[in-house]
Design a protein around this motif. Structure first.
Motif, PDB file in Angstrom:
ATOM      1  N   SER A   4      40.978  49.103 -14.598  1.00 16.28           N
ATOM      2  CA  SER A   4      41.830  50.295 -14.506  1.00 16.28           C
ATOM      3  C   SER A   4      42.310  50.554 -13.081  1.00 16.28           C
ATOM      4  CB  SER A   4      41.089  51.515 -15.046  1.00 16.28           C
ATOM      5  OG  SER A   4      39.898  51.760 -14.312  1.00 16.28           O
ATOM      6  N   ILE A   5      41.467  50.315 -12.094  1.00 15.64           N
ATOM      7  CA  ILE A   5      41.880  50.561 -10.705  1.00 15.64           C
ATOM      8  C   ILE A   5      42.977  49.576 -10.288  1.00 15.64           C
ATOM      9  CG2 ILE A   5      41.098  50.507  -8.296  1.00 15.64           C
ATOM     10  CD1 ILE A   5      38.407  51.611  -9.259  1.00 15.64           C
ATOM     11  N   GLN A   6      42.838  48.317 -10.698  1.00 12.49           N
ATOM     12  CA  GLN A   6      43.883  47.336 -10.386  1.00 12.49           C
ATOM     13  C   GLN A   6      45.180  47.667 -11.129  1.00 12.49           C
ATOM     14  OE1 GLN A   6      41.417  44.063 -11.669  1.00 12.49           O
ATOM     15  NE2 GLN A   6      41.223  43.278  -9.581  1.00 12.49           N
ATOM     16  N   LEU A   7      45.046  48.203 -12.338  1.00 13.06           N
ATOM     17  CA  LEU A   7      46.240  48.610 -13.093  1.00 13.06           C
ATOM     18  C   LEU A   7      46.960  49.755 -12.381  1.00 13.06           C
ATOM     19  CD1 LEU A   7      48.144  48.640 -15.498  1.00 13.06           C
ATOM     20  CD2 LEU A   7      46.401  49.890 -16.806  1.00 13.06           C
ATOM     21  N   ALA A  19      44.819  58.532 -14.895  1.00 17.62           N
ATOM     22  CA  ALA A  19      43.610  57.744 -15.140  1.00 17.62           C
ATOM     23  C   ALA A  19      42.529  58.686 -15.662  1.00 17.62           C
ATOM     24  CB  ALA A  19      43.146  57.033 -13.867  1.00 17.62           C
ATOM     25  N   ALA A  20      41.458  58.098 -16.160  1.00 14.79           N
ATOM     26  CA  ALA A  20      40.343  58.882 -16.687  1.00 14.79           C
ATOM     27  C   ALA A  20      39.190  58.887 -15.692  1.00 14.79           C
ATOM     28  CB  ALA A  20      39.888  58.299 -18.021  1.00 14.79           C
ATOM     29  N   ALA A  21      38.342  59.912 -15.805  1.00 16.57           N
ATOM     30  CA  ALA A  21      37.122  59.980 -14.986  1.00 16.57           C
ATOM     31  C   ALA A  21      36.009  60.577 -15.831  1.00 16.57           C
ATOM     32  CB  ALA A  21      37.350  60.834 -13.737  1.00 16.57           C
ATOM     33  N   ASN A  22      34.807  60.066 -15.639  1.00 16.23           N
ATOM     34  CA  ASN A  22      33.646  60.607 -16.349  1.00 16.23           C
ATOM     35  C   ASN A  22      32.644  61.174 -15.345  1.00 16.23           C
ATOM     36  OD1 ASN A  22      31.562  61.315 -17.984  1.00 16.23           O
ATOM     37  ND2 ASN A  22      31.149  59.258 -18.760  1.00 16.23           N
ATOM     38  N   PRO A  23      32.581  62.497 -15.216  1.00 15.78           N
ATOM     39  CA  PRO A  23      31.646  63.103 -14.258  1.00 15.78           C
ATOM     40  C   PRO A  23      30.189  63.022 -14.706  1.00 15.78           C
ATOM     41  CG  PRO A  23      33.443  64.599 -14.865  1.00 15.78           C
ATOM     42  CD  PRO A  23      33.434  63.489 -15.859  1.00 15.78           C
ATOM     43  N   PHE A  24      29.945  62.554 -15.932  1.00 14.93           N
ATOM     44  CA  PHE A  24      28.602  62.650 -16.510  1.00 14.93           C
ATOM     45  C   PHE A  24      27.863  61.321 -16.601  1.00 14.93           C
ATOM     46  CE2 PHE A  24      31.437  65.839 -18.406  1.00 14.93           C
ATOM     47  CZ  PHE A  24      30.878  66.975 -17.833  1.00 14.93           C
ATOM     48  N   GLY A  25      28.524  60.228 -16.224  1.00 17.73           N
ATOM     49  CA  GLY A  25      27.848  58.940 -16.250  1.00 17.73           C
ATOM     50  C   GLY A  25      26.809  58.839 -15.132  1.00 17.73           C
ATOM     51  N   ASP A  26      25.932  57.898 -15.286  1.00 22.54           N
ATOM     52  CA  ASP A  26      24.914  57.655 -14.252  1.00 22.54           C
ATOM     53  C   ASP A  26      25.248  56.376 -13.489  1.00 22.54           C
ATOM     54  OD1 ASP A  26      23.291  59.893 -14.779  1.00 22.54           O
ATOM     55  OD2 ASP A  26      22.480  58.884 -16.552  1.00 22.54           O
ATOM     56  N   PRO A  27      24.896  56.286 -12.220  1.00 24.10           N
ATOM     57  CA  PRO A  27      24.287  57.358 -11.422  1.00 24.10           C
ATOM     58  C   PRO A  27      25.336  58.415 -11.024  1.00 24.10           C
ATOM     59  CG  PRO A  27      24.620  55.404 -10.072  1.00 24.10           C
ATOM     60  CD  PRO A  27      25.009  55.016 -11.465  1.00 24.10           C
ATOM     61  N   PHE A  28      24.920  59.660 -11.152  1.00 22.53           N
ATOM     62  CA  PHE A  28      25.827  60.775 -10.890  1.00 22.53           C
ATOM     63  C   PHE A  28      26.387  60.724  -9.470  1.00 22.53           C
ATOM     64  CE2 PHE A  28      26.469  65.171  -9.377  1.00 22.53           C
ATOM     65  CZ  PHE A  28      27.459  65.565 -10.261  1.00 22.53           C
ATOM     66  N   GLU A  29      25.571  60.266  -8.528  1.00 21.78           N
ATOM     67  CA  GLU A  29      25.971  60.267  -7.116  1.00 21.78           C
ATOM     68  C   GLU A  29      27.200  59.395  -6.861  1.00 21.78           C
ATOM     69  OE1 GLU A  29      22.925  59.662  -8.263  1.00 21.78           O
ATOM     70  OE2 GLU A  29      22.055  61.609  -7.765  1.00 21.78           O
ATOM     71  N   PHE A  30      27.478  58.441  -7.751  1.00 25.18           N
ATOM     72  CA  PHE A  30      28.617  57.546  -7.547  1.00 25.18           C
ATOM     73  C   PHE A  30      29.897  58.054  -8.217  1.00 25.18           C
ATOM     74  CE2 PHE A  30      25.732  53.529  -7.183  1.00 25.18           C
ATOM     75  CZ  PHE A  30      25.235  54.017  -5.978  1.00 25.18           C
ATOM     76  N   ARG A  31      29.779  59.135  -8.982  1.00 24.55           N
ATOM     77  CA  ARG A  31      30.924  59.565  -9.796  1.00 24.55           C
ATOM     78  C   ARG A  31      32.116  60.019  -8.949  1.00 24.55           C
ATOM     79  NH1 ARG A  31      31.276  57.154 -14.055  1.00 24.55           N
ATOM     80  NH2 ARG A  31      30.001  55.736 -12.886  1.00 24.55           N
ATOM     81  N   VAL A  32      31.851  60.741  -7.883  1.00 23.52           N
ATOM     82  CA  VAL A  32      32.937  61.193  -7.015  1.00 23.52           C
ATOM     83  C   VAL A  32      33.533  60.000  -6.253  1.00 23.52           C
ATOM     84  CG1 VAL A  32      33.555  62.622  -5.032  1.00 23.52           C
ATOM     85  CG2 VAL A  32      32.034  63.534  -6.798  1.00 23.52           C
ATOM     86  N   ALA A  33      32.668  59.081  -5.836  1.00 24.03           N
ATOM     87  CA  ALA A  33      33.157  57.890  -5.123  1.00 24.03           C
ATOM     88  C   ALA A  33      34.061  57.058  -6.032  1.00 24.03           C
ATOM     89  CB  ALA A  33      31.973  57.061  -4.642  1.00 24.03           C
ATOM     90  N   ARG A  34      33.695  56.977  -7.315  1.00 25.01           N
ATOM     91  CA  ARG A  34      34.518  56.236  -8.283  1.00 25.01           C
ATOM     92  C   ARG A  34      35.899  56.891  -8.412  1.00 25.01           C
ATOM     93  NH1 ARG A  34      35.374  51.492 -11.136  1.00 25.01           N
ATOM     94  NH2 ARG A  34      36.168  51.911 -13.211  1.00 25.01           N
ATOM     95  N   LEU A  35      35.908  58.224  -8.466  1.00 29.61           N
ATOM     96  CA  LEU A  35      37.186  58.936  -8.526  1.00 29.61           C
ATOM     97  C   LEU A  35      38.006  58.667  -7.266  1.00 29.61           C
ATOM     98  CD1 LEU A  35      39.086  61.084  -9.837  1.00 29.61           C
ATOM     99  CD2 LEU A  35      37.827  62.789  -8.484  1.00 29.61           C
ATOM    100  N   ALA A  36      37.349  58.675  -6.129  1.00 35.44           N
ATOM    101  CA  ALA A  36      38.057  58.449  -4.858  1.00 35.44           C
ATOM    102  C   ALA A  36      38.755  57.090  -4.850  1.00 35.44           C
ATOM    103  CB  ALA A  36      37.084  58.560  -3.693  1.00 35.44           C
ATOM    104  N   LYS A  37      38.129  56.083  -5.465  1.00 35.90           N
ATOM    105  CA  LYS A  37      38.757  54.750  -5.523  1.00 35.90           C
ATOM    106  C   LYS A  37      40.038  54.789  -6.341  1.00 35.90           C
ATOM    107  CE  LYS A  37      34.666  51.827  -4.883  1.00 35.90           C
ATOM    108  NZ  LYS A  37      33.823  50.772  -5.492  1.00 35.90           N
ATOM    109  N   LYS A  38      40.010  55.515  -7.451  1.00 35.18           N
ATOM    110  CA  LYS A  38      41.209  55.607  -8.291  1.00 35.18           C
ATOM    111  C   LYS A  38      42.325  56.358  -7.568  1.00 35.18           C
ATOM    112  CE  LYS A  38      38.940  55.006 -12.754  1.00 35.18           C
ATOM    113  NZ  LYS A  38      38.774  55.449 -14.144  1.00 35.18           N
ATOM    114  N   ALA A  85      42.663  56.551  -4.292  1.00 36.59           N
ATOM    115  CA  ALA A  85      43.142  55.659  -3.218  1.00 36.59           C
ATOM    116  C   ALA A  85      44.071  54.581  -3.773  1.00 36.59           C
ATOM    117  CB  ALA A  85      41.951  55.018  -2.515  1.00 36.59           C
ATOM    118  N   ALA A  86      43.849  54.194  -5.023  1.00 38.79           N
ATOM    119  CA  ALA A  86      44.705  53.171  -5.649  1.00 38.79           C
ATOM    120  C   ALA A  86      46.077  53.720  -5.984  1.00 38.79           C
ATOM    121  CB  ALA A  86      44.029  52.640  -6.910  1.00 38.79           C
ATOM    122  N   GLY A  87      46.170  55.074  -6.083  1.00 41.11           N
ATOM    123  CA  GLY A  87      47.496  55.645  -6.299  1.00 41.11           C
ATOM    124  C   GLY A  87      47.655  56.536  -7.505  1.00 41.11           C
ATOM    125  N   VAL A  88      46.555  56.988  -8.089  1.00 44.80           N
ATOM    126  CA  VAL A  88      46.670  57.819  -9.282  1.00 44.80           C
ATOM    127  C   VAL A  88      47.199  59.209  -8.921  1.00 44.80           C
ATOM    128  CG1 VAL A  88      44.369  58.903  -9.318  1.00 44.80           C
ATOM    129  CG2 VAL A  88      45.478  58.264 -11.465  1.00 44.80           C
TER     130      VAL A  88
END
Length: 306
Positions: A128-131, A160-179, A181-184
């Protein structure tokens, strides 16, 4: 403006946006789509068209999106990376844009073994991030992924989609930041039942200023029954349903009414939460309840834009 879609205009104007969702049928019957559109029209600003959701073959999201356009509701075409390589993805993006589709939700997609063709060959040429990156380059640089130029770029508002409830929770915001940064441009989240945990995630989002870089729409899924609540709580990975919610469903004299009320209360909480720019109501074959939820949460009438 990046695409001048209705959804983009509302969000840029600072309006609290409402999106819905429309699952195409497992047939070539356009009447199914039109019936769902009739249920959603006037209660949402735009509606997602799912792309072979849960890896089950259905009427394609592009065709359903064109039907939706013809019926006067703005589509958000979903695109998964499961079924297409980068050639097909770019071709479909150009095709969708040429037909007037202005919103695209970029998803990796459920694995094919979850659906009704478990022996099919997956693709996952991109994630999804590459897309997201690919669409942004096509739109902003008028280039294909290989670097070739194009004459007319697809004007697409990228989601794009984001899941704030997946584990590990500490990475959830970082995952959003990547999307981001990719341009969402906008994010629709997983269904929210655990308000406390979602607010904690939003605190992290706001601390990094991500809510200023992309529009966050909180996901809302109404429960039809106690069984549905238990299924999501115990069987769906990456979901958080507090005991308080399942107890409410258990003790309710009318479980469907209670499910709608919980959805209304969730929307009301999201309206007051810092950094949340709208809601994404996923009624899942219960589209007739979307107007009731929107009305109950004070979201009607929907605003217009010039």
């Amino acid at each position: 403006m990046k695409a001048e879609s209705h959804l983009e205009k509302l969000l840029e104007k600072g309006e609290f946006a409402v999106t819905g969702e429309c699952g195409p049928p497992q047939s070539a019957d356009p009447g199914v789509i039109r019936k769902k559109i009739d249920l959603l029209r006037g209660s949402v600003d735009a509606a997602n068209i799912t792309d072979n959701q849960t890896a089950i073959a259905r009427l394609c999201s592009m065709a359903a999106g064109v039907i939706m356009l013809g019926e006067g509701l703005e589509p958000i075409m979903q695109m998964t990376c499961r079924d297409r390589n980068r050639l097909a993805i770019q071709s479909d993006i150009l095709g969708a844009a040429s037909l007037g589709i202005k919103n695209l939700l970029c998803l990796t997609g459920d694995h094919q073994t979850f659906g009704n063709h478990p022996g099919s060959k997956n693709v996952f040429d991109l994630d999804s991030i590459q897309l997201i990156q690919l669409v942004k380059v096509m739109r902003d640089e008028k280039k294909f992924q290989c670097g070739d130029d194009m004459d007319v770029e697809p004007r697409i508002f990228i989601g794009a989609a984001a899941n704030p409830f997946g584990d590990p929770f500490e990475f959830r915001v970082a995952r959003l930041a990547k999307k981001i940064a990719a341009g969402v441009d906008f994010i629709q989240t997983q269904g929210i039942y655990d308000i406390e945990r979602f607010e904690k995630w939003m605190d992290g989002v706001c601390e990094r200023g991500l809510d200023k870089k992309a529009h966050i729409l909180g996901g809302v899924i109404p429960f039809k029954s106690l069984g549905a609540a238990k299924y999501i709580k115990f069987r769906v990975p990456g979901m958080s349903v507090p005991d308080e919610i399942t107890e409410r469903m258990k003790n309710a004299s009318d479980a469907k009414k209670e499910g709608v009320q919980i959805a209304i209360e969730t929307v009301e909480a999201l309206k007051e939460m810092k950094g949340v720019h709208g809601v994404h109501i996923m009624a899942i074959e219960w589209e007739e309840k979307v107007p009731e939820i929107a009305e109950g949460a004070g979201l009607l009438p929907r605003p217009g834009v010039a």
